[in-house]
Motif scaffolding. Structure first.
Motif, mmCIF file in Angstrom:
data_model
loop_
_atom_site.group_PDB
_atom_site.id
_atom_site.type_symbol
_atom_site.label_atom_id
_atom_site.label_comp_id
_atom_site.label_asym_id
_atom_site.label_seq_id
_atom_site.Cartn_x
_atom_site.Cartn_y
_atom_site.Cartn_z
ATOM 1 N N ILE A 69 0.821 -1.209 0.000
ATOM 2 C CA ILE A 69 0.000 0.000 0.000
ATOM 3 C C ILE A 69 0.858 1.264 0.000
ATOM 4 C CG2 ILE A 69 -1.634 1.354 1.344
ATOM 5 C CD1 ILE A 69 -2.967 -0.950 0.016
ATOM 6 N N LYS A 70 1.777 1.363 0.939
ATOM 7 C CA LYS A 70 2.580 2.585 1.081
ATOM 8 C C LYS A 70 3.443 2.829 -0.157
ATOM 9 C CE LYS A 70 2.777 2.791 6.126
ATOM 10 N NZ LYS A 70 1.592 1.943 6.314
ATOM 11 N N ARG A 71 4.007 1.763 -0.713
ATOM 12 C CA ARG A 71 4.847 1.910 -1.900
ATOM 13 C C ARG A 71 4.020 2.425 -3.073
ATOM 14 N NH1 ARG A 71 7.724 -3.380 -4.097
ATOM 15 N NH2 ARG A 71 8.442 -3.372 -1.919
ATOM 16 N N LYS A 72 2.801 1.918 -3.214
ATOM 17 C CA LYS A 72 1.963 2.323 -4.338
ATOM 18 C C LYS A 72 1.500 3.770 -4.193
ATOM 19 C CE LYS A 72 0.378 -2.352 -5.383
ATOM 20 N NZ LYS A 72 -0.750 -3.310 -5.369
ATOM 21 N N ILE A 73 1.186 4.183 -2.976
ATOM 22 C CA ILE A 73 0.787 5.577 -2.753
ATOM 23 C C ILE A 73 1.949 6.512 -3.070
ATOM 24 C CG2 ILE A 73 0.058 7.252 -1.009
ATOM 25 C CD1 ILE A 73 -1.345 4.923 0.435
ATOM 26 N N PHE A 74 3.145 6.117 -2.636
ATOM 27 C CA PHE A 74 4.334 6.928 -2.915
ATOM 28 C C PHE A 74 4.582 7.006 -4.425
ATOM 29 C CE2 PHE A 74 8.803 7.597 -3.735
ATOM 30 C CZ PHE A 74 9.147 8.607 -2.850
ATOM 31 N N ASP A 75 4.535 5.861 -5.095
ATOM 32 C CA ASP A 75 4.794 5.829 -6.540
ATOM 33 C C ASP A 75 3.804 6.704 -7.298
ATOM 34 O OD1 ASP A 75 6.847 4.106 -6.055
ATOM 35 O OD2 ASP A 75 5.820 2.309 -6.759
ATOM 36 N N ALA A 76 2.522 6.574 -6.964
ATOM 37 C CA ALA A 76 1.485 7.349 -7.659
ATOM 38 C C ALA A 76 1.718 8.848 -7.479
ATOM 39 C CB ALA A 76 0.102 6.959 -7.140
ATOM 40 N N SER A 77 2.001 9.264 -6.257
ATOM 41 C CA SER A 77 2.227 10.687 -5.980
ATOM 42 C C SER A 77 3.505 11.176 -6.659
ATOM 43 C CB SER A 77 2.325 10.913 -4.465
ATOM 44 O OG SER A 77 1.186 10.389 -3.798
ATOM 45 N N PHE A 78 4.516 10.321 -6.676
ATOM 46 C CA PHE A 78 5.787 10.673 -7.314
ATOM 47 C C PHE A 78 5.594 10.894 -8.813
ATOM 48 C CE2 PHE A 78 9.772 9.574 -9.441
ATOM 49 C CZ PHE A 78 10.694 10.348 -8.731
ATOM 50 N N TRP A 79 4.853 9.994 -9.481
ATOM 51 C CA TRP A 79 4.626 10.133 -10.918
ATOM 52 C C TRP A 79 3.829 11.394 -11.233
ATOM 53 C CZ3 TRP A 79 8.203 7.806 -12.919
ATOM 54 C CH2 TRP A 79 8.506 6.454 -12.750
#
Length: 309
Positions: A118-128
């Motif tokens: 979950i945390k990795r995906k939230i970070f990735d989405a916000s980063f992109w």
């Protein structure tokens, strides 16, 4: 017939749609544009074509992987048609690249439904989305999507709400480091913002007005079926459809508040509309109406270049 052909998901469908998109991309950039390109600029255009085709593959991956649509190619057909009838889209490198990053973010957000990383995906989405902002500042509106994903899938952990801010900080640090190395200056994100223009004069041109009218009419027509699909969907799929709907709503704000309006900004609007429209063609009934609609859209792609030239 077209409906029967795109009802299937075969390699030939992707090849034909890809060739169709490539043809119009070359026409828009090397014939209608009437510009002389250096060798380096030609390679940049080829890279942009690859990004444009990758958009098609990426949106298809998102809808199939998350069961937003069935196994067909209506989504990529609609994407191809609606992007080629707005020739400025094919010439707007920054918008195409920003859209790639927005779709990468959307891919991570809808994959939150699995409950894994979950945390990795939230970070990735916000980063992109932060990276997309560097190419097209108005795309920052899509930063709302990670928070919607948290609301739907990761509400329990309060720390999840802080992750998007750390992701944006990472983008800021990387961009600042790049600027210091290359330009010997700090990165100022405020300079990327400009006063939104509410001047829609360019939309009065026939080359934009006609395809825009078709796009809006098709969107309104498809929304009725889409909302019915949401009502019948399982809870897991329903959240994904809600995210697509919110993406569509946010794209309206991106278009309205875009500083420069030449039709290229409509790419952000087209991306979710392709998914919404594909749901209409999947429904039973109205066989001949769907066939006429598909043929009409295809014919429109033959008319627009003559209007734009």
């Amino acid at each position: 017939m077209l409906a029967s052909f795109f009802k299937k998901s075969k390699p030939i469908n992707f090849v034909l749609v890809g060739l169709f998109m490539s043809f119009y991309f070359l026409v828009a950039n090397f014939f209608i544009a009437e510009a002389f390109y250096s060798l380096a600029e030609i390679f940049l255009k080829i890279g942009l074509l690859v990004a444009y085709l990758f958009l098609m593959e990426l949106i298809n991956f998102i809808v199939k992987r998350n069961e937003v649509t069935k196994k067909n190619t209506f989504t990529i057909f609609l994407f191809a048609v609606f992007t080629v009838i707005f020739l400025p889209i094919l010439q707007a490198g920054e918008i195409i690249i920003a859209s790639v990053f927005i779709l990468l973010a959307l891919r991570r957000i809808v994959s939150l439904r699995s409950g894994l990383y979950i945390k990795r995906k939230i970070f990735d989405a916000s980063f992109w989305i932060g990276i997309a902002f560097l190419f097209y500042p108005e795309s920052i509106w899509f930063l709302i999507l990670p928070f919607i994903g948290i609301l739907f899938y990761a509400l329990q952990d309060f720390k999840n709400w802080l992750i998007p801010f750390f992701a944006l900080m990472s983008v800021f640090i990387l961009k600042t480091s790049f600027n210091l190395l290359v330009f010997d200056q700090f990165f100022n994100p405020i300079s990327y913002f400009s006063y939104p223009s509410l001047d829609f004069t360019s939309y009065h041109q026939f080359s934009i007005l006609i395809p825009l009218s078709v796009l809006l009419a098709f969107t309104l027509w498809s929304l009725f079926t889409y909302f019915k699909t949401i009502q019948k969907a399982t809870r897991k799929t329903k959240y994904t459809l809600y995210i697509i709907t919110i993406t569509w709503l946010l794209s309206i704000f991106v278009v309205i508040f875009s500083n420069e309006k030449n039709g290229a900004e409509l790419l952000f609007f087209i991306l979710p509309v392709c998914v919404i429209g594909a749901n209409y063609f999947e429904q039973k009934g109205e066989k001949w109406l769907k066939e006429i609609l598909l043929i009409s859209l295809l014919v429109l792609t033959l008319i627009v270049p003559f209007i734009a030239s």
